[in-house]
Enzyme design. Structure first.
Site, PDB file in Angstrom:
ATOM      1  N   ASP A 105       0.863  -1.175   0.000  1.00  0.00           N
ATOM      2  CA  ASP A 105       0.000   0.000   0.000  1.00  0.00           C
ATOM      3  C   ASP A 105       0.902   1.227   0.000  1.00  0.00           C
ATOM      4  OD1 ASP A 105      -2.430   1.520   0.297  1.00  0.00           O
ATOM      5  OD2 ASP A 105      -1.840   1.875   2.364  1.00  0.00           O
ATOM      6  N   SER A 106       0.286   2.377  -0.267  1.00  0.00           N
ATOM      7  CA  SER A 106       1.047   3.619  -0.209  1.00  0.00           C
ATOM      8  C   SER A 106       1.492   3.933   1.227  1.00  0.00           C
ATOM      9  CB  SER A 106       0.191   4.758  -0.751  1.00  0.00           C
ATOM     10  OG  SER A 106      -1.040   4.784  -0.067  1.00  0.00           O
ATOM     11  N   THR A 161      -5.679   3.297  -4.906  1.00  0.00           N
ATOM     12  CA  THR A 161      -5.106   4.189  -5.923  1.00  0.00           C
ATOM     13  C   THR A 161      -4.210   3.417  -6.897  1.00  0.00           C
ATOM     14  OG1 THR A 161      -5.210   6.003  -4.346  1.00  0.00           O
ATOM     15  CG2 THR A 161      -3.721   6.278  -6.209  1.00  0.00           C
ATOM     16  N   THR A 169      -8.259   2.281   1.064  1.00  0.00           N
ATOM     17  CA  THR A 169      -7.825   1.486   2.217  1.00  0.00           C
ATOM     18  C   THR A 169      -8.274   2.032   3.577  1.00  0.00           C
ATOM     19  OG1 THR A 169      -5.810   2.793   2.050  1.00  0.00           O
ATOM     20  CG2 THR A 169      -5.733   0.538   1.197  1.00  0.00           C
ATOM     21  N   HIS A 170      -8.327   3.351   3.682  1.00  0.00           N
ATOM     22  CA  HIS A 170      -8.570   3.959   4.998  1.00  0.00           C
ATOM     23  C   HIS A 170     -10.043   3.955   5.419  1.00  0.00           C
ATOM     24  CE1 HIS A 170      -4.591   5.352   4.121  1.00  0.00           C
ATOM     25  NE2 HIS A 170      -4.497   6.031   5.243  1.00  0.00           N
ATOM     26  N   TYR A 229      -0.459   8.666  -2.221  1.00  0.00           N
ATOM     27  CA  TYR A 229      -0.392   8.523  -3.673  1.00  0.00           C
ATOM     28  C   TYR A 229      -1.622   9.173  -4.333  1.00  0.00           C
ATOM     29  CZ  TYR A 229       3.075   4.606  -3.370  1.00  0.00           C
ATOM     30  OH  TYR A 229       4.171   3.799  -3.158  1.00  0.00           O
ATOM     31  N   GLY A 230      -2.686   9.305  -3.549  1.00  0.00           N
ATOM     32  CA  GLY A 230      -4.014   9.569  -4.098  1.00  0.00           C
ATOM     33  C   GLY A 230      -4.207  10.867  -4.858  1.00  0.00           C
ATOM     34  N   GLU A 262      -5.592   8.889   9.519  1.00  0.00           N
ATOM     35  CA  GLU A 262      -4.222   8.638  10.005  1.00  0.00           C
ATOM     36  C   GLU A 262      -3.959   9.363  11.322  1.00  0.00           C
ATOM     37  OE1 GLU A 262      -1.042   8.548   7.323  1.00  0.00           O
ATOM     38  OE2 GLU A 262      -2.041   6.930   6.233  1.00  0.00           O
ATOM     39  N   CYS A 271      -3.768  -1.133  -2.040  1.00  0.00           N
ATOM     40  CA  CYS A 271      -4.002   0.300  -2.285  1.00  0.00           C
ATOM     41  C   CYS A 271      -5.029   0.512  -3.396  1.00  0.00           C
ATOM     42  CB  CYS A 271      -2.668   0.935  -2.679  1.00  0.00           C
ATOM     43  SG  CYS A 271      -2.780   2.700  -2.956  1.00  0.00           S
TER      44      CYS A 271
HETATM   45  N1  DGL Z   1      -3.886   3.800  -0.017  1.00  0.00           N
HETATM   46  C1  DGL Z   1      -4.598   4.831  -0.737  1.00  0.00           C
HETATM   47  C2  DGL Z   1      -5.829   4.222  -1.409  1.00  0.00           C
HETATM   48  O1  DGL Z   1      -6.337   3.194  -1.008  1.00  0.00           O
HETATM   49  C3  DGL Z   1      -5.000   5.969   0.180  1.00  0.00           C
HETATM   50  C4  DGL Z   1      -3.843   6.798   0.664  1.00  0.00           C
HETATM   51  C5  DGL Z   1      -3.114   7.504  -0.456  1.00  0.00           C
HETATM   52  O2  DGL Z   1      -3.659   8.455  -1.043  1.00  0.00           O
HETATM   53  O3  DGL Z   1      -2.011   7.090  -0.755  1.00  0.00           O
HETATM   54  O4  DGL Z   1      -6.301   4.755  -2.375  1.00  0.00           O
END
Ligand code: DGL
Length: 271
Positions: free
Chosen positions: A10-11, A75, A187-188, A42-43, A152, A73
């Site tokens: 994941d990011s 994204t 994910t969050h 990453y989003g 977070e 992830c």
């Molecule tokens: N892990 C990213 C997602 O599920 C969320 C956090 C990010 O923007 O990197 O899209």
């Protein structure tokens, strides 16, 4: 039987919600988790940047002898899955397809909402997949960029005026469309199930991406004879690209259990 680990990445921390689902659905599997905590989020980034990062993440994970990879992830799944699948000779599962399949099965009025990062919404991956599976289903998408930093920072509880206000602002326009199903495409967001459920009401079914992809992975491992020994309890190793201490502190929130393992830091630029 195949006891090699599954790579999960994941990011950042968010993919731990998928690890949690994997631990419940596939408890015997060994996992290697990488969270790119140095470069999260990453989003909001361009597709090319996300793909570049994702390739490095996969290269790091492939320094282990893996049997499969789960892209936790949202994204990366929406922007880079096909490229990563083409470039790698092991099964790679993303979150989009399994989640859409579930949403299509759940919706009664054929109106599905989808919330995710900006890059995921921009990719239209969820719309494209849902329309392929069920051409008559309408999809209403909305980016919710503030959900990631708020989660977070532990702002996930009922009664927290900040997260409740932001959730209302993001979700009320979606509610007006009459969706009966809402994909949590990031994910969050599973950590915000209570908050999101309160705004959307009991008539909207929430579909979580991490959980659905864990079931998909289970099917795939079984079909390919890759399941681990069912009598064992799998181990998890955690790797991050920023300070492990910070990761460990907040990881328990995402795993919803005490973090018993320590994380190790790696230099992702080397991959
Ligand atoms: N892990 C990213 C997602 O599920 C969320 C956090 C990010 O923007 O990197 O899209």
């Amino acid at each position: 039987m195949d006891n090699r680990p599954i790579g999960v990445f994941d990011s950042g921390l968010g993919g731990l919600t998928a690890v949690r689902s994997l631990r419940q659905i596939l408890p015997e599997e060994n996992l290697v988790y990488f969270g790119d905590t140095a470069r999260v989020p990453y989003g909001g980034r361009a597709r090319e940047t996300i793909l570049k990062y994702a390739r490095q993440d996969v290269r790091f994970l492939r320094s282990f002898d893996l049997k499969a990879i789960l892209i936790a992830c949202g994204t990366v799944s929406t922007t880079s899955l096909e490229t990563l699948q083409t470039e790698n000779d092991l099964p790679i599962v993303g979150v989009v397809e399994p989640t859409c399949r579930r949403a299509v099965a759940v919706t009664k009025n054929k109106k599905v909402g989808m919330i995710a990062t900006l890059a995921s919404v921009r990719s239209s991956a969820y719309e494209t997949t849902i329309h392929r599976l069920s051409p008559e289903t309408e999809v209403f998408s909305r980016p919710c960029p503030l959900f990631v930093p708020l989660t977070e920072n532990g702002r996930i509880h009922r009664g927290d005026v900040v997260i409740e206000t932001v959730a209302r602002e993001y979700l009320e326009p979606l509610k007006v469309t009459g969706v009966d199903t809402l994909i949590l495409g990031c994910t969050h967001y599973p950590l915000l199930t209570d908050i999101i459920g309160d705004v959307c009401g009991p008539d909207v079914t929430l579909v979580s991406a991490g959980e659905e992809s864990a079931f998909e992975l289970k099917r795939l491992l079984k079909a390919n004879g890759l399941r681990a020994d069912e009598h064992q309890r799998g181990e998890v190793e955690f790797y991050v690209s920023e300070r492990p201490e910070d990761f460990e502190q907040i990881a328990s929130l995402f795993l919803q259990e005490n973090m018993h393992h320590s994380a190790r830091r790696i230099d992702i630029d080397q991959y």
